[in-house]
Structure formats: C-alpha cells, structure tokens
Design a protein around this motif. Structure first.
Motif, PDB file in Angstrom:
ATOM      1  N   ALA A 114      45.907  25.341  50.998  1.00 50.83           N
ATOM      2  CA  ALA A 114      45.405  24.853  52.300  1.00 50.83           C
ATOM      3  C   ALA A 114      44.316  25.803  52.804  1.00 50.83           C
ATOM      4  N   LYS A 115      43.350  26.142  51.902  1.00 53.37           N
ATOM      5  CA  LYS A 115      42.347  27.153  52.237  1.00 53.37           C
ATOM      6  C   LYS A 115      41.431  26.735  53.387  1.00 53.37           C
ATOM      7  N   ASP A 116      41.300  25.408  53.599  1.00 54.98           N
ATOM      8  CA  ASP A 116      40.421  24.959  54.695  1.00 54.98           C
ATOM      9  C   ASP A 116      40.959  25.392  56.053  1.00 54.98           C
ATOM     10  N   SER A 117      42.262  25.630  56.127  1.00 55.71           N
ATOM     11  CA  SER A 117      42.853  26.045  57.397  1.00 55.71           C
ATOM     12  C   SER A 117      42.815  27.570  57.586  1.00 55.71           C
ATOM     13  N   LEU A 118      42.377  28.292  56.534  1.00 61.29           N
ATOM     14  CA  LEU A 118      42.330  29.751  56.616  1.00 61.29           C
ATOM     15  C   LEU A 118      40.955  30.215  57.073  1.00 61.29           C
ATOM     16  N   ASP A 119      40.913  31.263  57.870  1.00 64.27           N
ATOM     17  CA  ASP A 119      39.618  31.868  58.209  1.00 64.27           C
ATOM     18  C   ASP A 119      39.151  32.715  57.031  1.00 64.27           C
ATOM     19  N   SER A 120      37.858  33.154  57.071  1.00 60.77           N
ATOM     20  CA  SER A 120      37.269  33.873  55.932  1.00 60.77           C
ATOM     21  C   SER A 120      38.004  35.169  55.622  1.00 60.77           C
ATOM     22  N   SER A 121      38.482  35.856  56.678  1.00 58.01           N
ATOM     23  CA  SER A 121      39.203  37.110  56.466  1.00 58.01           C
ATOM     24  C   SER A 121      40.496  36.872  55.709  1.00 58.01           C
ATOM     25  N   SER A 122      41.227  35.833  56.092  1.00 50.98           N
ATOM     26  CA  SER A 122      42.486  35.511  55.415  1.00 50.98           C
ATOM     27  C   SER A 122      42.245  35.053  53.989  1.00 50.98           C
ATOM     28  N   LYS A 123      41.154  34.275  53.777  1.00 50.24           N
ATOM     29  CA  LYS A 123      40.819  33.822  52.421  1.00 50.24           C
ATOM     30  C   LYS A 123      40.566  35.021  51.504  1.00 50.24           C
ATOM     31  N   LYS A 124      39.793  35.978  52.015  1.00 52.26           N
ATOM     32  CA  LYS A 124      39.471  37.157  51.198  1.00 52.26           C
ATOM     33  C   LYS A 124      40.730  37.949  50.859  1.00 52.26           C
ATOM     34  N   ILE A 125      41.624  38.118  51.849  1.00 52.27           N
ATOM     35  CA  ILE A 125      42.860  38.871  51.604  1.00 52.27           C
ATOM     36  C   ILE A 125      43.709  38.175  50.554  1.00 52.27           C
ATOM     37  N   VAL A 126      43.856  36.847  50.674  1.00 54.69           N
ATOM     38  CA  VAL A 126      44.678  36.090  49.725  1.00 54.69           C
ATOM     39  C   VAL A 126      44.096  36.200  48.317  1.00 54.69           C
ATOM     40  N   ASP A 131      43.967  38.532  42.872  1.00 49.81           N
ATOM     41  CA  ASP A 131      43.217  39.340  41.892  1.00 49.81           C
ATOM     42  C   ASP A 131      44.067  40.516  41.418  1.00 49.81           C
ATOM     43  N   ASP A 132      44.663  41.241  42.367  1.00 49.86           N
ATOM     44  CA  ASP A 132      45.468  42.418  42.026  1.00 49.86           C
ATOM     45  C   ASP A 132      46.738  42.021  41.279  1.00 49.86           C
ATOM     46  N   ASN A 133      47.367  40.908  41.693  1.00 50.86           N
ATOM     47  CA  ASN A 133      48.577  40.450  41.005  1.00 50.86           C
ATOM     48  C   ASN A 133      48.292  40.107  39.549  1.00 50.86           C
ATOM     49  N   TYR A 134      47.220  39.347  39.311  1.00 47.81           N
ATOM     50  CA  TYR A 134      46.872  38.966  37.943  1.00 47.81           C
ATOM     51  C   TYR A 134      46.521  40.199  37.101  1.00 47.81           C
ATOM     52  N   ARG A 147      37.843  35.763  40.755  1.00 48.52           N
ATOM     53  CA  ARG A 147      36.587  36.444  41.098  1.00 48.52           C
ATOM     54  C   ARG A 147      35.425  35.460  41.197  1.00 48.52           C
ATOM     55  N   LYS A 148      35.418  34.478  40.306  1.00 44.53           N
ATOM     56  CA  LYS A 148      34.390  33.437  40.401  1.00 44.53           C
ATOM     57  C   LYS A 148      34.535  32.637  41.692  1.00 44.53           C
ATOM     58  N   GLU A 149      35.788  32.402  42.091  1.00 43.56           N
ATOM     59  CA  GLU A 149      36.048  31.692  43.353  1.00 43.56           C
ATOM     60  C   GLU A 149      35.513  32.491  44.536  1.00 43.56           C
ATOM     61  N   LYS A 150      35.718  33.824  44.507  1.00 45.46           N
ATOM     62  CA  LYS A 150      35.216  34.681  45.592  1.00 45.46           C
ATOM     63  C   LYS A 150      33.688  34.655  45.648  1.00 45.46           C
ATOM     64  N   ARG A 151      33.065  34.586  44.485  1.00 44.85           N
ATOM     65  CA  ARG A 151      31.606  34.523  44.468  1.00 44.85           C
ATOM     66  C   ARG A 151      31.110  33.198  45.024  1.00 44.85           C
ATOM     67  N   GLU A 152      31.760  32.116  44.665  1.00 42.32           N
ATOM     68  CA  GLU A 152      31.350  30.793  45.160  1.00 42.32           C
ATOM     69  C   GLU A 152      31.527  30.682  46.672  1.00 42.32           C
ATOM     70  N   LEU A 153      32.543  31.365  47.212  1.00 43.32           N
ATOM     71  CA  LEU A 153      32.773  31.345  48.659  1.00 43.32           C
ATOM     72  C   LEU A 153      31.885  32.340  49.414  1.00 43.32           C
ATOM     73  N   ASN A 158      28.582  39.262  43.030  1.00 45.31           N
ATOM     74  CA  ASN A 158      28.652  39.043  41.591  1.00 45.31           C
ATOM     75  C   ASN A 158      30.069  39.300  41.093  1.00 45.31           C
ATOM     76  N   VAL A 159      30.311  38.898  39.862  1.00 39.93           N
ATOM     77  CA  VAL A 159      31.626  39.071  39.249  1.00 39.93           C
ATOM     78  C   VAL A 159      31.559  40.295  38.350  1.00 39.93           C
ATOM     79  N   ALA A 160      32.345  41.309  38.678  1.00 40.05           N
ATOM     80  CA  ALA A 160      32.375  42.533  37.873  1.00 40.05           C
ATOM     81  C   ALA A 160      33.482  42.435  36.836  1.00 40.05           C
ATOM     82  N   PHE A 161      33.198  42.965  35.640  1.00 40.04           N
ATOM     83  CA  PHE A 161      34.165  42.903  34.557  1.00 40.04           C
ATOM     84  C   PHE A 161      34.630  44.286  34.105  1.00 40.04           C
TER      85      PHE A 161
END
Length: 653
Positions: A114-126, A131-134, A147-153, A158-161
């Motif tokens: 339900a990301k549309d209901s989240l503000d940008s700060s909450s999206k980044k935290i989630v 990212d850390d869990n994976y 990481r690609k999702e974070k870049r698109e948002l 960029n996506v660091a590897f």
C-alpha cells in the motif's frame, strides 16, 4: 543491641533509596524509550524513534518492540490508519535490529503493498529495511530489485553494487567500483567524507589480504577524522559526534584486524577492545557483525600470545545473528584453543563441526550465489559475467574440506619439486656451458697473448738489428776517418758519425723498453749527451748540463727528429760555444708534453752566434738540418740571441 540494628537498617535503607533515585534520574536523562513514551502523537513518536542517536542505550530492542505493539494495538482499535502505518514502520525496523529478518520482510512487504498511502520518508525507511534484510539473508538479487525501486522513486540517483560484490567476496571489484563512484563526489575540504572514503577502501584492501596497504589507507582515514573532530570552526551536532565515534571505532577495529594479519598482536589488542566497546552501543546490524568480527580477532590475538583465559572468554560469548563464516572462524579458534591446552577430544569436535558446516555451505549456497551473480552482472555489465562467475568458483573452492586442501598442497609441493629439479638441471647445464665458454676464452686469450709476446719479440729484434746496422755504419765512418787526411772531411765524417749514433741510440732504447711504442726522453737525452761527449774528447767535460725532461715520453716518429736536433745543438755547443775555457759553461735542456701540446727549449751561456748567422743559415749544414727536422714536427725553429749564449726553442704537437 536492638538500637544498633535499627540504626544499621536505617542506613542501609537510606543508601538503597539514594541508588534507586540516582538510577531513576539517570534513566530519565538517558532513556530514549521514556522520551518516546512521553511524546504525544504517533507522528512525533515516529520522529523520536528514527532520530534518536542511540535508542537502545538503556532499553533493549525487545522493550521497544513491546511498547510499539501496545501503541499499534491501540491505533488499530481506534481505526487510526495513519498511526497504524507509522507504528508498523517502526516495528519493521525493530524486527530488523533484532535480526528477525523474515518477520521484518513480511511486515515491510505488507506496508509497501500500500505504498501510495505512505509518505516519501516512510517509503525510504521501508525500502532501506528491506535492502538490509535481503543483504543479511544473502538474497542479493532481491536486494538489487529494491535498489532499482529506490532509484525509480527518486530516493537514490544510482544503484551501487560495491557492497554486494563485497558480500560475495569480490573485494577487488567492490573497491574499484566504490572508488569510481564515490571518490568524485567528495569535496577536497570534506574531512568527514574523506575519512569514510579511506576507511571503506582500507577495509576492502584488508578483506583482499593486502594488510600493509590497507593499514596505510586506514591511517589516512583516522587522520582525516581527527581533522574533522578538531575543527572548532564548524559546530557539530550530537548526532554527528555519535556517528564520528562509531566511524572511529570502525577504523580502529579494522586497523586492529590488520595488525592481527601482520602478526602484530600486542598492537591489535587495545584497538580491538576499544572498537568493541564503542560499536556495542550501535543499533545497526552492520556494527553488530563488526563486533563479532573484532571479538573473534581479539580471541585470535590472545590465543597467539598464549593468553588462554582471555581468548576463551571472548570465544564463550553467545553472539546473536552470527553468520556462517563467522561461526566457522569461531569453531576454528575453539579447536586451536583446545589444541594448545591439549584437550584434543574437544578440538576434534570443533574440527568436525567445521567440516559439516563447510560441506553444507558448499552444497546449498553454490548454485544460489551463482544465480545471484548472473542477476547482478545482467544488471551491470553482461560482458563481465563469465569472469565474475569464475571468480565466484574460486571463492567456492576455498570452502572445500581441509583434507582436499592438504592433498592439493602435496600436489603443489610435488610439482614445485619437479620444477625445482628442472631448474637445477638447467642451472647445471648453464654452468657446464659457462665453464666450456670460459675454457675457450682462456685458450683464445692465451693464443692472443702469445701472439703479442711474439710480436713484441720481433719488434725488439728489428730495433736491435737496426741499431746494429747503424753501429756498423758508425764504424765504417770511423774507418773512413782514419784513412782521410783532410781536416774538413774528418769533421764532416765525425758529424755524420754523431748523427748515426743519435739514431742508433733511439732503437737501442726501444728494444730495451717493455713498451715499444714510446721512449722515455730523460734517460735518452742523458745517453745522447754521453755519446756526444765521447766524440768530442777534448771538450765538454767541464760544462754543467741541466736536463729537464722527467716523465716526458715521445713516440719514435718524434723521438728521432728530437735526437738529431739535440745532437746538432750539443755538438755545436761543445765545438764553438766555449772556445777558450769551458769551466763556467752551462747548458739547459727543457722538454715537456702535456696532452697534444709540447714545448722544447735549449740554451747555453757560450759566446753566442756570429753576427752573420742569418746569412749563413742557408749555407750551414747543421742549421738547415735542424730547420728540416723541426718542419717534420710541424713547427718552426726560433733562435734568440743574448749578450751571452744563445736560445733555441719551438712548440710542437
């Protein structure tokens, strides 16, 4: 007695109240959880939770989790959807901090659905939590998708590897990409940024087994961090100071680990202890892993220094969320510990545990990691895929059993022995060939030396024969003198005889010398004057003759003209310079040659030349002869008349 007991109990109760009061005051000042509970509204509590510098300083993550669950339950009962989402985001982070990654992922996915209901700060935290869990679960392909999702948002550019490459053991690849992507973004005056940069590069070098180079980079990082902390012109927040302390602890821990790799255990121990103490206060999973690594290295250092109790104390710590490689290292250190204390049964137990873990790791993770590598490479650079897979194969091969590794070492020793024998055979062959070449060179040298000796002998023989022939000519002139009555003829024959002797003397000096190319002129001039004196028996014996030609050497082409010129000059001095009395007569002969330039001078203090000398020059045999001889030396004869005597001189090449 009862009165005394009453006083003692009163004192103890008073001390107890003071301790409880002090602890209560300390907790109120330091507890982030209490601040969280005292704050009104879910949004404000959200800010306190994520902005607290060290939220687990007093209360554990479990205390936080229980508190958040109470608030979450209340918000769900009141159907407060905004508060529910905020508390779930906080709950997701706590599960991550506790190492319960599966629960954290499940909750984060539910929120992000339900990301549309989240503000940008909450999206980044989630997304950061996912990212850390994976990363901790080694699901790197999933991590890349996040990481690609974070870049698109627009949450990252960029996506660091590089950190993924590091987790896969490709430390050189990680370092190269990190340098390429991060270095251009750091300003020259950003001391803190440069400290983080050099710390990261140094750690990659350490992981790549380049401890000396890593130590240099880490010391640079520490120096830049000291510059940042000591710069009083820039005020620093409490959060910046806390982060700086953590970075300093990271750097010191990595320096300590480098010292362990370099067997500098005494230097490593205090750095590792300080790093562990500071990093323990952090809530980040990365720092928790660093604490485990530093503790294992601390145990290793103490074990090497035979401080067994200190080493065992570190190894007995019950770590949470210890990964497989760290567990392998811990088992190896425990096995080494029991070996050193001669408890071989326990040592064998830990060796067997490692064998099981390694076999399981090889079987279960090889195909997964290979698949993830292909995914990473497909997203970054297809042309490097095969090389990365090959590198991962090398990493997997390092996880094989110790028995197989021992067999490989034996094979390597055997191959090395073969190459050593081949190399030794090559050296022997080269040595024998060298001896043969030296023998040939010695034989050729002997032939050349014999040829030179023979040549010198022949030259000496030639000069000896020429001298004998000239002496024969001189003897013939002597016989001719005895059969001649004309005084003028006798004088002419004597002069000719003197000239022949001067030339013969040259050849005599040559065959008497070791060096056939030059004549030492001092000795030659002395011999020549003795020869001239023997011709003129009636004069010249009282004349003082000074010869200044010491160290001067001339070749035969110059020596013969000089001998004939000097013969003429001395003969003339003996015959004409001192007609009445030669007791005060003096002759001075000077000859020098410096490099290509030479100088000759002859003087006497006799009666000098007659006034018509210039007219007689064309008719005088002696002067004409000297002029021709001087011309052979490519010079001109100079004559100076004095009140007493005469001076002849010229320069030559």
């Amino acid at each position: 007695m009862g009165r005394y007991l009453k006083r003692i109990f009163s004192a103890l109760f008073f001390v107890f109240l003071l301790n409880v009061s002090a602890q209560s005051i300390g907790n109120e000042e330091e507890s982030a959880l209490k601040e969280f509970q005292d704050t009104n509204g879910p949004s404000n509590r959200f800010d306190v939770f994520f902005n607290s510098i060290d939220r687990y300083n007093v209360n554990s993550a479990y205390d936080w989790l229980d508190t958040i669950k109470i608030y979450l339950s209340n918000s769900q009962k009141t159907n407060d959807t905004i508060a529910t989402r905020l508390y779930k985001v906080m709950q997701t982070q706590v599960y991550n901090d506790l190492g319960e990654y599966d629960k954290s992922i499940a909750l984060a996915k539910e929120l992000y659905a339900a990301k549309d209901s989240l503000d940008s700060s909450s999206k980044k935290i989630v997304l950061d939590v996912l990212d850390d869990n994976y990363s901790n679960l080694k699901l790197y392909d999933k991590q890349i998708e996040i990481r690609k999702e974070k870049r698109e948002l627009g949450l990252t550019e960029n996506v660091a590897f590089y950190d993924i490459y590091s987790n896969l053991g490709l430390y050189r690849k990680a370092r190269n990409q990190y340098i390429m992507e991060v270095k251009p973004t750091i300003a020259d005056n950003d001391s803190y940024g440069l400290a983080k940069y050099h710390s990261k590069v140094g750690n990659y070098l350490r992981l790549d087994n380049s401890a000396p180079t890593a130590l240099s980079e880490l010391k640079k990082a520490k120096a830049y961090l000291d510059v940042f902390l000591n710069d009083i012109s820039k005020p620093k927040t409490e959060e910046q100071l806390f982060e700086s302390d953590l970075l300093k602890a990271e750097i010191e821990g990595n320096i300590g680990k480098c010292h362990v790799l370099l067997n500098e255990y005494e230097d490593a121990i205090p750095l590792l202890q300080n790093s562990i103490e500071v990093l323990t206060t952090s809530s980040k999973n990365f720092h928790k892993s660093e604490v485990i690594e530093n503790t294992l290295n601390l145990a290793d250092a103490n074990l090497q220094l035979e401080r067994f109790s200190a080493a065992k104390k570190s190894l007995n710590i019950d770590f949470e969320n210890i990964n497989t490689l760290q567990n392998i290292k811990r088992n190896s250190l425990l096995a080494a510990y029991y070996d050193k204390v001669e408890n071989f049964k326990n040592a064998a137990t830990y060796y067997k545990r490692n064998e099981k873990i390694k076999d399981s790791l090889t079987q279960t993770q090889s195909s997964i990691i290979k698949q993830q590598l292909v995914t990473i490479v497909a997203n970054e650079d297809l042309e490097n895929s095969q090389r990365l897979i090959d590198e991962q194969k090398q990493i997997n091969e390092l996880a094989r059993s110790e028995m197989k590794a021992k067999d490989e070492r034996i094979n390597l020793v055997f191959i090395s022995l073969i190459f050593t024998l081949l190399g030794f055979a090559g050296l022997v062959y080269a040595y024998l060939k060298s001896i043969k070449n030296q023998r040939l060179i010695a034989e050729q040298k002997h032939i050349i030396e014999n040829a030179l000796v023979e040549k010198d002998s022949l030259l000496k023989e030639i000069h000896h024969r020429v001298k004998n022939n000239l002496q024969m000519v001189s003897s013939l002139l002597s016989l001719q003198t005895k059969n001649t009555r004309s005084k003028a003829a006798i004088e002419a024959l004597e002069e000719g005889k003197s000239r022949v002797k001067a030339m013969a003397l040259i050849h005599q000096k040559l065959y008497q010398n070791d060096d056939l190319s030059v004549i030492e002129m001092q000795g030659y001039i002395e011999s020549l004057i003795n020869s001239v004196q023997s011709v003129y028996k009636k004069g010249g014996h009282n004349i003082s003759i000074t010869i200044d030609a010491e160290g001067t050497e001339l070749d035969i082409d110059r020596a013969i003209p000089f001998g004939l010129i000097l013969n003429e000059l001395v003969s003339n001095s003996f015959k004409y310079a001192f007609p009445e009395n030669d007791e005060n007569g003096k002759i001075y002969i000077h000859l020098r040659k410096n490099g290509e330039q030479g100088y000759f001078e002859y003087t006497d203090n006799g009666v000098g030349l007659p006034e018509d000398t210039e007219e007689r020059t064309h008719s005088s045999m002696g002067i004409r002869l000297m002029n021709r001889l001087v011309n052979q030396l490519q010079s001109k004869l100079n004559i100076d008349k004095a009140s007493e005597g005469v001076r002849f001189w010229f320069n030559f090449n």
